[in-house]
Design a protein around this motif. Structure first.
Motif, PDB file in Angstrom:
ATOM      1  N   ASP A   1      -3.302   3.517  -8.085  1.00  9.41           N
ATOM      2  CA  ASP A   1      -4.072   4.038  -6.956  1.00  9.41           C
ATOM      3  C   ASP A   1      -3.148   4.120  -5.743  1.00  9.41           C
ATOM      4  O   ASP A   1      -2.110   4.750  -5.813  1.00  9.41           O
ATOM      5  CB  ASP A   1      -5.320   3.199  -6.703  1.00  9.41           C
ATOM      6  N   ASP A   2      -3.488   3.427  -4.648  1.00 12.63           N
ATOM      7  CA  ASP A   2      -2.682   3.555  -3.433  1.00 12.63           C
ATOM      8  C   ASP A   2      -1.773   2.361  -3.204  1.00 12.63           C
ATOM      9  O   ASP A   2      -1.310   2.125  -2.094  1.00 12.63           O
ATOM     10  CB  ASP A   2      -3.593   3.748  -2.212  1.00 12.63           C
TER      11      ASP A   2
ATOM     12  N   GLN B   1       2.854   2.232  -9.648  1.00  9.35           N
ATOM     13  CA  GLN B   1       1.983   2.829  -8.642  1.00  9.35           C
ATOM     14  C   GLN B   1       0.578   2.890  -9.228  1.00  9.35           C
ATOM     15  O   GLN B   1       0.331   3.617 -10.186  1.00  9.35           O
ATOM     16  CB  GLN B   1       2.467   4.226  -8.273  1.00  9.35           C
TER      17      GLN B   1
ATOM     18  N   LYS C   1       0.826  -1.193   0.000  1.00  8.64           N
ATOM     19  CA  LYS C   1       0.000   0.000   0.000  1.00  8.64           C
ATOM     20  C   LYS C   1       0.864   1.247   0.000  1.00  8.64           C
ATOM     21  O   LYS C   1       1.911   1.308   0.631  1.00  8.64           O
ATOM     22  CB  LYS C   1      -0.926   0.009   1.231  1.00  8.64           C
ATOM     23  N   MET C   2       0.387   2.251  -0.715  1.00  6.32           N
ATOM     24  CA  MET C   2       1.053   3.543  -0.746  1.00  6.32           C
ATOM     25  C   MET C   2       0.133   4.562  -0.104  1.00  6.32           C
ATOM     26  O   MET C   2      -1.075   4.363   0.019  1.00  6.32           O
ATOM     27  CB  MET C   2       1.342   3.965  -2.191  1.00  6.32           C
ATOM     28  N   ASN C   3       0.686   5.704   0.282  1.00 10.63           N
ATOM     29  CA  ASN C   3      -0.138   6.796   0.771  1.00 10.63           C
ATOM     30  C   ASN C   3      -0.995   7.339  -0.350  1.00 10.63           C
ATOM     31  O   ASN C   3      -0.624   7.312  -1.516  1.00 10.63           O
ATOM     32  CB  ASN C   3       0.744   7.930   1.334  1.00 10.63           C
ATOM     33  N   GLN C   4      -2.179   7.840  -0.022  1.00 12.66           N
ATOM     34  CA  GLN C   4      -3.043   8.448  -1.022  1.00 12.66           C
ATOM     35  C   GLN C   4      -2.326   9.632  -1.659  1.00 12.66           C
ATOM     36  O   GLN C   4      -1.499  10.305  -1.046  1.00 12.66           O
ATOM     37  CB  GLN C   4      -4.349   8.928  -0.370  1.00 12.66           C
ATOM     38  N   SER C   5      -2.623   9.855  -2.918  1.00 12.00           N
ATOM     39  CA  SER C   5      -1.973  10.957  -3.627  1.00 12.00           C
ATOM     40  C   SER C   5      -2.323  12.278  -2.970  1.00 12.00           C
ATOM     41  O   SER C   5      -3.362  12.434  -2.344  1.00 12.00           O
ATOM     42  CB  SER C   5      -2.419  10.961  -5.088  1.00 12.00           C
ATOM     43  N   SER C   6      -1.469  13.248  -3.116  1.00 10.76           N
ATOM     44  CA  SER C   6      -1.661  14.543  -2.492  1.00 10.76           C
ATOM     45  C   SER C   6      -2.773  15.301  -3.196  1.00 10.76           C
ATOM     46  O   SER C   6      -3.322  14.861  -4.201  1.00 10.76           O
ATOM     47  CB  SER C   6      -0.353  15.338  -2.576  1.00 10.76           C
TER      48      SER C   6
ATOM     49  N   GLU D   1      -5.516   6.238 -11.197  1.00 11.58           N
ATOM     50  CA  GLU D   1      -4.228   6.928 -11.208  1.00 11.58           C
ATOM     51  C   GLU D   1      -3.106   5.899 -11.236  1.00 11.58           C
ATOM     52  O   GLU D   1      -3.140   4.908 -10.505  1.00 11.58           O
ATOM     53  CB  GLU D   1      -4.080   7.796  -9.957  1.00 11.58           C
TER      54      GLU D   1
ATOM     55  N   ARG E   1       2.564   9.883 -11.935  1.00 12.43           N
ATOM     56  CA  ARG E   1       1.165   9.486 -11.768  1.00 12.43           C
ATOM     57  C   ARG E   1       0.265  10.325 -12.679  1.00 12.43           C
ATOM     58  O   ARG E   1       0.414  11.542 -12.771  1.00 12.43           O
ATOM     59  CB  ARG E   1       0.731   9.655 -10.311  1.00 12.43           C
TER      60      ARG E   1
END
Length: 296
Positions: free
Chosen positions: A71-72, A69, A4-9, A90, A49
């Motif tokens: 989404d998250d 990458q 999992k990644m952090n949500q995009s800014s 994304e 992205r």
């Protein structure tokens, strides 16, 4: 590998027609294909992205690796791998410098025109590892190469040929996805059936149920039950029933002062001598010998 990644800014994610084109040209075709390395090399193998309005994408990585990458989530993949990406998702890529493959971009109208046949491929980002699928990987590579060849020319039936080849790609992916889901579902169902058999065995092993009795209770044939046990436990259903009986016999011979005849009757044997012979076949020792060894 996926994490999992952090949500995009809050910064707005670019919307591209293709990798780096902000707008779809008026004369643009509904199907586009290019080599991964052609455009990625221009961006130092990094594609930030972005999304593609109204366009589905299929990325076929034949060699090298990619961090995708989507989404998250971050997916680390090595070729051969296929990814499908929905227009609203994304995504961005960091390719290794030896990455080779294709990016197929298709207008959503072509995908939706096929009805339910292809759309499930794009509901979620689909990642299909093709290691161990050498024949399929080769067929896909050939289709992408034909798409590249057709895309570079303008011969009669050009648009129809591109669409047909793209649909062939989608069909192969849909077939693979369906087969893998079916195998996964079958595996889950088989494990559930095996677990139910084990539970029934715990309930009825002292009654010495026959294999056909277990099968009838499970609503399967004895043949299927045996094949399932052989695949998951490397022994037949009958052997499992006998092993469970002998396990209990060993426990009672070790911890209970009961006579061998009493233990035999407790385990469903009408003839203590038959129990002794069965026990020796399973353990290599008679009940008396086994008890003496444990006592010593």
């Amino acid at each position: 590998m996926t994490k999992k990644m952090n949500q995009s800014s809050a910064k707005e994610v670019p919307r591209f027609a293709l990798y780096g084109e902000q707008h779809q040209a008026a004369h643009a075709e509904s199907i586009h294909i290019e080599l991964i390395e052609t455009r990625s090399r221009l961006h130092d193998w990094h594609i930030g992205r972005h999304t593609h309005d109204g366009l589905f994408q299929v990325l076929f990585l034949n060699e090298g690796s990619v961090e995708a990458q989507i989404d998250d989530a971050l997916h680390r993949c090595g070729g051969p791998t296929v990814m499908t990406i929905h227009p609203s998702v994304e995504h961005g890529f960091d390719f290794s410098r030896d990455a080779q493959g294709y990016v197929l971009t298709v207008d959503q109208g072509i995908v939706f025109a096929a009805g339910d046949g292809f759309a499930p491929l794009f509901v979620d980002a689909l990642l299909l590892d093709l290691h161990g699928e050498s024949e399929l990987a080769q067929r896909l590579e050939q289709l992408f190469a034909q798409l590249m060849m057709e895309f570079s020319g303008r011969r009669q039936g050009h648009a129809a040929m591109l669409q047909w080849l793209a649909q062939c790609v989608f069909m192969l992916l849909a077939r693979l996805q369906g087969e893998r889901r079916s195998a996964e579902q079958t595996g889950r169902n088989d494990f559930a059936l095996f677990s139910r058999f084990r539970a029934l065995l715990e309930q009825h092993y002292k009654a010495q149920w026959r294999v056909d009795q277990y099968a009838a209770k499970l609503r399967v044939t004895p043949t299927r039950l045996n094949r399932l046990c052989l695949r998951l436990a490397q022994e037949s259903a009958f052997d499992m029933t006998q092993r469970r009986l002998m396990l209990e016999a060993c426990r009672q011979l070790t911890y209970l002062p009961s006579s061998i005849a009493t233990i035999a009757y407790e385990l469903g044997y009408q003839d203590p001598a038959y129990f002794s012979r069965a026990f020796k076949r399973q353990t290599g020792a008679t009940p008396s010998q086994f008890r003496e060894r444990r006592a010593s």
